[in-house]
Design a protein around this motif. Structure first.
Motif, PDB file in Angstrom:
ATOM      1  N   UNK A  66     -39.499 -36.243  68.556  1.00 22.53           N
ATOM      2  CA  UNK A  66     -39.534 -36.470  70.253  1.00 22.53           C
ATOM      3  C   UNK A  66     -39.467 -37.510  70.346  1.00 22.53           C
ATOM      4  N   UNK A  67     -38.876 -36.983  72.166  1.00 14.56           N
ATOM      5  CA  UNK A  67     -37.863 -38.113  73.034  1.00 14.56           C
ATOM      6  C   UNK A  67     -38.475 -39.141  73.810  1.00 14.56           C
ATOM      7  N   UNK A  68     -38.056 -39.692  74.384  1.00 15.78           N
ATOM      8  CA  UNK A  68     -38.564 -40.255  76.109  1.00 15.78           C
ATOM      9  C   UNK A  68     -40.136 -40.249  75.455  1.00 15.78           C
ATOM     10  N   UNK A  69     -40.586 -40.620  76.870  1.00 13.03           N
ATOM     11  CA  UNK A  69     -41.763 -40.778  77.313  1.00 13.03           C
ATOM     12  C   UNK A  69     -42.489 -40.467  76.036  1.00 13.03           C
ATOM     13  N   UNK A  70     -42.416 -38.856  75.057  1.00 16.80           N
ATOM     14  CA  UNK A  70     -43.286 -38.176  74.458  1.00 16.80           C
ATOM     15  C   UNK A  70     -42.686 -39.535  72.927  1.00 16.80           C
ATOM     16  N   UNK A  71     -42.393 -39.781  72.299  1.00 19.86           N
ATOM     17  CA  UNK A  71     -41.757 -40.694  71.549  1.00 19.86           C
ATOM     18  C   UNK A  71     -42.484 -41.672  71.943  1.00 19.86           C
ATOM     19  N   UNK A  72     -42.342 -43.085  72.688  1.00 21.44           N
ATOM     20  CA  UNK A  72     -43.078 -43.946  73.215  1.00 21.44           C
ATOM     21  C   UNK A  72     -43.967 -44.318  72.719  1.00 21.44           C
ATOM     22  N   UNK A  73     -45.117 -42.929  73.668  1.00 25.88           N
ATOM     23  CA  UNK A  73     -46.515 -42.527  74.032  1.00 25.88           C
ATOM     24  C   UNK A  73     -47.250 -42.282  72.183  1.00 25.88           C
ATOM     25  N   UNK A  74     -46.408 -41.106  71.332  1.00 22.27           N
ATOM     26  CA  UNK A  74     -47.438 -41.478  69.910  1.00 22.27           C
ATOM     27  C   UNK A  74     -46.744 -42.798  68.765  1.00 22.27           C
ATOM     28  N   UNK A  75     -45.445 -43.206  69.209  1.00 25.28           N
ATOM     29  CA  UNK A  75     -45.232 -44.528  68.543  1.00 25.28           C
ATOM     30  C   UNK A  75     -46.900 -45.370  68.420  1.00 25.28           C
ATOM     31  N   UNK A  76     -47.063 -45.724  70.118  1.00 24.03           N
ATOM     32  CA  UNK A  76     -47.957 -46.800  69.877  1.00 24.03           C
ATOM     33  C   UNK A  76     -49.289 -46.187  69.661  1.00 24.03           C
ATOM     34  N   UNK A  77     -48.994 -44.989  69.850  1.00 25.86           N
ATOM     35  CA  UNK A  77     -50.325 -44.667  68.790  1.00 25.86           C
ATOM     36  C   UNK A  77     -50.884 -44.686  67.685  1.00 25.86           C
ATOM     37  N   UNK A  78     -49.469 -44.432  66.943  1.00 26.80           N
ATOM     38  CA  UNK A  78     -49.842 -44.895  64.847  1.00 26.80           C
ATOM     39  C   UNK A  78     -49.872 -46.119  65.172  1.00 26.80           C
ATOM     40  N   UNK A  79     -48.744 -47.152  66.163  1.00 19.82           N
ATOM     41  CA  UNK A  79     -49.439 -48.179  65.224  1.00 19.82           C
ATOM     42  C   UNK A  79     -50.797 -48.731  65.598  1.00 19.82           C
TER      43      UNK A  79
END
Length: 160
Positions: A66-79
């Motif tokens: 992942x990169x960009x928006x998708x990376x930040x979105x899924x990091x937040x979801x995982x946390x």
């Protein structure tokens, strides 16, 4: 060297395609994403998603695909999943690449895929909240070519 703003209307798809000069195309042809390559990327994404939201909560692997928006979105979801004491078990049951459209001198791709997925939610604190589903859905992924690391998914959406 960036590509000039020369566009041609693709007759069958009625979409605009940005043309690159021949000298630029020789370099860019190496990263053209075809359906088998797109399938490998979506399979990798599903595997990485399972690791990030799974029992080990391995969030570090998200940047492998992942990169960009998708990376930040899924990091937040995982946390969020980890903070709630949850974890998911995902299984990719089926995958079909419906289309791959290249753009921006082959540095961007739009991939549409049909996925079949099974998942189980586990709540460590309240097992009565455990749940599961099996679903078939269509997803659209925006992918970007990074010369030093390859293709990354920068955005995605479930269409149905």
């Amino acid at each position: 060297m960036p590509c000039p703003a020369l566009y041609v209307l693709h007759q069958r798809a009625a979409t605009c395609i940005k043309l690159c000069p021949a000298s630029d195309m020789n370099v860019k042809m190496k990263q053209v994403l075809d359906a088998p390559g797109a399938k490998q990327l979506v399979e990798k994404w599903q595997s990485v998603k399972a690791q990030a939201l799974g029992g080990e909560h391995n969030v570090g692997v998200l940047s492998e695909i992942l990169d960009g928006y998708m990376l930040s979105q899924w990091k937040a979801r995982a946390r969020d999943v980890k903070q709630h004491g949850w974890y998911w078990e995902y299984k990719l049951v089926g995958l079909k690449i419906d289309s791959v459209q290249m753009a921006d001198c082959n540095t961007k791709a739009m991939v549409q895929a049909t996925l079949q997925e099974a998942a189980q939610l586990h709540d460590r604190g309240r097992p009565d909240n455990n749940d599961s589903y099996r679903s078939t859905y269509c997803a659209r992924y925006e992918m970007s070519w990074k010369p030093t690391i390859g293709w990354r998914i920068s955005n995605g959406a479930v269409l149905y």
